[in-house]
Each structure stands twice: as structure tokens, then as C-alpha cells.
Design a protein around this motif. Sequence first.
Motif, PDB file in Angstrom:
ATOM      1  N   ASN A  49       0.964  -1.234  -0.020  1.00 26.38           N
ATOM      2  CA  ASN A  49       0.095   0.147  -0.105  1.00 26.38           C
ATOM      3  C   ASN A  49       0.834   1.304   0.034  1.00 26.38           C
ATOM      4  O   ASN A  49       0.186   2.328  -0.250  1.00 26.38           O
ATOM      5  CB  ASN A  49      -0.801   0.039   1.213  1.00 26.38           C
ATOM      6  N   CYS A  50       2.247   1.245   0.138  1.00 25.22           N
ATOM      7  CA  CYS A  50       2.953   2.455   0.258  1.00 25.22           C
ATOM      8  C   CYS A  50       3.193   3.015  -1.061  1.00 25.22           C
ATOM      9  O   CYS A  50       3.342   2.483  -1.966  1.00 25.22           O
ATOM     10  CB  CYS A  50       4.305   1.931   0.905  1.00 25.22           C
ATOM     11  N   ILE A  51       3.053   4.362  -0.838  1.00 25.00           N
ATOM     12  CA  ILE A  51       3.389   5.373  -1.968  1.00 25.00           C
ATOM     13  C   ILE A  51       4.302   6.368  -1.891  1.00 25.00           C
ATOM     14  O   ILE A  51       4.489   6.874  -0.694  1.00 25.00           O
ATOM     15  CB  ILE A  51       1.810   5.903  -2.495  1.00 25.00           C
ATOM     16  N   PRO A  52       5.137   6.523  -3.002  1.00 23.50           N
ATOM     17  CA  PRO A  52       5.181   6.068  -4.368  1.00 23.50           C
ATOM     18  C   PRO A  52       5.569   4.538  -3.999  1.00 23.50           C
ATOM     19  O   PRO A  52       6.281   4.120  -3.423  1.00 23.50           O
ATOM     20  CB  PRO A  52       6.359   6.757  -5.104  1.00 23.50           C
ATOM     21  N   GLY A  53       4.982   3.834  -5.045  1.00 27.01           N
ATOM     22  CA  GLY A  53       5.209   2.326  -5.215  1.00 27.01           C
ATOM     23  C   GLY A  53       6.083   2.064  -6.090  1.00 27.01           C
ATOM     24  O   GLY A  53       6.559   2.753  -6.922  1.00 27.01           O
ATOM     25  N   LEU A  54       6.456   0.724  -6.326  1.00 25.32           N
ATOM     26  CA  LEU A  54       7.273  -0.089  -7.358  1.00 25.32           C
ATOM     27  C   LEU A  54       8.638   0.825  -7.290  1.00 25.32           C
ATOM     28  O   LEU A  54       8.975   1.473  -8.335  1.00 25.32           O
ATOM     29  CB  LEU A  54       6.513  -0.089  -8.667  1.00 25.32           C
ATOM     30  N   PRO A  55       9.392   0.769  -6.112  1.00 24.56           N
ATOM     31  CA  PRO A  55      10.735   1.501  -6.162  1.00 24.56           C
ATOM     32  C   PRO A  55      11.507   0.827  -7.506  1.00 24.56           C
ATOM     33  O   PRO A  55      11.575  -0.350  -7.886  1.00 24.56           O
ATOM     34  CB  PRO A  55      11.572   1.115  -4.932  1.00 24.56           C
ATOM     35  N   ILE A  56      12.417   1.698  -7.933  1.00 19.58           N
ATOM     36  CA  ILE A  56      13.451   1.397  -8.913  1.00 19.58           C
ATOM     37  C   ILE A  56      14.811   1.761  -8.521  1.00 19.58           C
ATOM     38  O   ILE A  56      15.209   2.813  -8.294  1.00 19.58           O
ATOM     39  CB  ILE A  56      13.368   2.155 -10.461  1.00 19.58           C
ATOM     40  N   LEU A  57      15.648   0.535  -8.323  1.00 21.61           N
ATOM     41  CA  LEU A  57      17.016   0.735  -7.843  1.00 21.61           C
ATOM     42  C   LEU A  57      17.808   0.474  -9.031  1.00 21.61           C
ATOM     43  O   LEU A  57      17.682  -0.266  -9.795  1.00 21.61           O
ATOM     44  CB  LEU A  57      17.329  -0.040  -6.771  1.00 21.61           C
ATOM     45  N   HIS A  58      19.051   1.066  -9.099  1.00 17.75           N
ATOM     46  CA  HIS A  58      20.112   1.021 -10.304  1.00 17.75           C
ATOM     47  C   HIS A  58      21.194   0.712  -9.564  1.00 17.75           C
ATOM     48  O   HIS A  58      21.793   1.004  -8.495  1.00 17.75           O
ATOM     49  CB  HIS A  58      20.256   2.096 -11.071  1.00 17.75           C
ATOM     50  N   SER A  59      22.020  -0.452 -10.478  1.00 16.17           N
ATOM     51  CA  SER A  59      23.269  -0.750  -9.984  1.00 16.17           C
ATOM     52  C   SER A  59      24.347  -0.882 -11.204  1.00 16.17           C
ATOM     53  O   SER A  59      23.821  -1.277 -12.361  1.00 16.17           O
ATOM     54  CB  SER A  59      23.341  -2.080  -9.121  1.00 16.17           C
ATOM     55  N   LYS A  60      25.670  -0.808 -10.984  1.00 15.20           N
ATOM     56  CA  LYS A  60      26.455  -1.257 -12.099  1.00 15.20           C
ATOM     57  C   LYS A  60      27.382  -2.470 -12.035  1.00 15.20           C
ATOM     58  O   LYS A  60      27.918  -2.997 -12.635  1.00 15.20           O
ATOM     59  CB  LYS A  60      27.497  -0.094 -12.098  1.00 15.20           C
TER      60      LYS A  60
END
Length: 548
Positions: free
Chosen positions: A68-79
Motif C-alpha cells: 500500500n506504500c506510495i510512491p510504489g514500485l521502487p526502481i533501484l540501479h546498480s553497475k
Amino acid sequence: MKKKSLFLALLLCAGMGQLPASAQYHSKVWDPDLGNGMYKNPVLFADYSDPDAIAVGEDYYLTASSFNCIPGLPILHSKDLVNWEIIGHALNRQQPDSLFGKPQHGKGVWAPSIRYHKGEYFIYWGDPDQGIMRVSARQPQGPWGQPECVIAGKGMIDSCPLWDDDGHCYLVNGWAGSRAGFNSVLTMWELSADGSHAISAPRIVYDGGQLNHTTEGPKLYKHNGWYWILCPAGGVEHGWQLAMRARSPFGPYEARTVMRQGYTNINGPHQGAWVHTALGEGWFLHFNDRNAYGRVVYLQPMAWKGGWPVIGNDKDGDGCGEPYATYRKPKSNSKTRVNPQETDEFNTGELGLQWQWQANYNPLWGMPTANGTMRLYNADEQPGTGLWQAGNLLLQKLPAPTLTATAKMRVTAKSDGQYGGVVVMGMNYQALVCRRKGNKFELLQINCKDADRQGKETEKILATLEPTEVDTIPYSPAIHEDIYLRIRIDKGQARFSYSLDNKHYHSAGDSFSLRKGKWIGAKMGLVSMRPGTTGNRGWVDADWFRVE
């Protein structure tokens, strides 16, 4: 308070901006990169449950359940699959707003999958009350489109698509027993070529039965002419990782256990993503349940032996690995050291990407200011509901087993009962707040046990504080309190303290045993409330929130 330029007047929601590459964040509480070519697990000591990840060239992108948490669908980046940073969110609001305008604990986004197809990024997930959903974007940091319903229905969760070599598209999903009345089965659908809707009826392709009960969270791949489903079984705390293969996406599938806890202290190692790197290596990201801290993310090597994947340390050669606590880093051309954001100075005019609300954002809850603060207006507290039902709590995940979080703030109250402060939220929660009473403030500890079962809040008055400043204007005068509030967390216990000068801190109230939320870990952050729904709102101006 600090005076900084404002380059966005307000946010529609937390996390709309991307962190500049020059502002790489370095955690003071958890860094998995050991600096000697090795890493320690977990690579993300935070509640990124049900992680899924992809490789696009030499870049890696990860998403996770957000419920239920917003903003949702976190986007994480890595190399390099070890050093991660948050670059955005794919879901700014959940629908319908009439439902998600208030906290819906445990509902919403379950076990997403992220995929890259023909120059576009897609995330599919199951909403157990609505069906299979998806969003898409041309860039992983967004902007992401509005959610689309791919398959409407109740009970469908944990979905993952596969675009086949011939252009056909398939989708596998699990089922929630709490909605469907059955679980432990995986079903396969054929979707339209663009993945937007089903063009076949579902077929059960695997039933875990008693041997592999609670089969769920499937991820669908194709490798060496075989269709592969990688999925967990056995439940969150005590489960194991399965791999299953078939010559057709519709089965029949042969299953094997390819990772389990074994003799390690890493319980329930399963559910995640197979990543094949540009440098030819195989890796697997999975979660491990840490109780109140949530489901944290581990990284394991993945090799192919005898036509089957083996994940982790297969020291006895039986084809079933155990998770490593430390291992060499994946091969990479990157030397970047970075961690997910925690501290926020509130200087940029954008709310940091680490923050989430308990419901769809409402501008009445507050917004960044031009002078380098985050203003949280008092939200209306309905009698008997408590903070469990407060959508305006501004919260972030716990990023380490031991940490100290300190907030510098000014609490402003227009009338009696208005309050603001810091909170540790879960099914049990505790807050330390300043509440107006007459022309002074009470330092107050708020406790609640079993909030998910209508548990009631209790209060303890700890001190009486003279206001720092008192308005002299005749219209709706306020009183103000400048204060530093601190949360100390260590091995599942929290203790609060306060200071009026950031030098001398005084212990405040009783210690508190952390407890997770509904399918998520406990979280920490800021609170600003008022009793009732009338009159002028007070507020909290948070100058900074520092984690160390």
C-alpha cells in the motif's frame, strides 16, 4: 532554518525526481561493498521484499513489492549488483483512489517483475483484489505510464511475463489463498504479442501439493531451449528455492530444489531474480526474512551444472546450494561506491526517493518549502483510529540492524491537541511527539500494540516544554517548539530521546520492541496530526533527518 533555492514548487508525490549522478549517497550504517573485491550479504539491508531485477547492457535495475506504500514500485540501479541507489518509482498512485486514499495495509502491489522488451521497460504485478497489472516506461527512472489491468480478477498475484523468440508472450502467476481459497499452484496464460491482455484461458502448470507447499512468486525465463520457472516454496520464513523446466511454456514442468538454508543461519533463502550479466556471469538476488526489519536482499552466484541451475554454495555437490554470507563481487567495469538514500537535508525542493506515504499522497499533508525544509501539515485524526490509519505518515525503510536517526524540526501548533514528531511504525508502533496543551507543549510518548487488530493507543506525558516562540498576531496565533528528536535502533529494540540544543540528549520514555507491518518491515519517519477536522492546521517543519 537553511535558505536554499527551490527548483520545484511542490511535489505531486514523493520520489518524482532522479538523484543526480554527482550526488551519490554513502551510507553510514550499511555498506555491503567490503572494498577488497568482496561483498557481504545482504547487499540491501532494507525491506525490498520479493525482489526482481534485470540486466540491460552493464546496468542493472531492481524493483520490489511495495503493497500500500506510495510512491510504489521502487526502481533501484546498480553497475555491479552490490552497490545500489534509488532512482525512482514506477507507481505514483494506486487505483481506485477512493480506496487507496486511506491506508490499505497489505493490499496493492504484490511481487512485481521487471522486464525490458523492444526498447521499453515493463513491470507486471498482482493486486490480489483487482488482478494482474502493469506499467511501462522508455527509461527506468521514468516517467512511467498509468497502471493497466492485464487480467482482471481476484486472487491473482506474483506475475511475470516472457516474450518468446517467435514473438509470442506468456505470463505465469501465483494465487493468494486469502482471496482465491487455494494457493500453491502456478498458472500460465498466453498474452497478446504486446503483453497487454490474455488471449488464452489459464492452465495450471505446477501444483506444489505437500512436497512444495506455498509455491508462489514465480519468475519465467527461457534458456538453452527450455522454459524455466524459478520460484520459492515452503513459506517466507522457512522456505527454499525451486527451479523447474519444460519444453513448452504450458508444461509439464519438472522441479528441483536448488537452494535452501542448510547449515547456515540464513532462513528462507528464496524468491528473486536470475541475472545474466554482460560479462557472462550468472547471479541470483533473493530475500531473507529479518522479522521486524522486513525481507532484505541477498546476492548469490548461480551456475549451471548438468542442465540445472545451482544457487549459492553447493559444497557437497548435490545440486542444491546454501547461501553465502560473503563472496567475491560480480565482474564489472564499474568502481562506483553508492548506497540507497537514507539521510535527507530537505534542501532541494524535492522529497528524497527513500520516503513513502501510507496511502495516496494528498497535498494537504504537506510539501517541501523554499527555505530548505519539509513541511508536514497536521492531518485529521479520526477518533479511535490512531496512527495506523494515518495516510500522511512520512516513512522510510530501516536500512541496518543498528542505527541512529535524528530529526531537527520546528513543531507549530495553532490549537490544543495538535502535535508532531517522530515515529517507528509497524503492527506495534511508538512515537515521540510535541503536543500543544494551553500555551505550552507536552512531550508525549504514544504506544500501540496490535494495531492491525484494532489495538488502542496509550499515552505517557514525559515533560512540559516552554515554547521557543509565541505568535503575537491577532489572527489564529501559533506557538512553536524547536526541538531535536532521536530514534536509536539496535537489534530489534528502539529507544527515543530529545534535545533542545543538539548537544545534550535526554532519554524519553520506555524502550520499544520493533514489530513488522502488514507484509512489510517496520519503518521510521515523521508524524504531524491534529484531533478532529476543523480549524487551522498546525504543522511540522523538518529541517533535516539524518541516519548514522
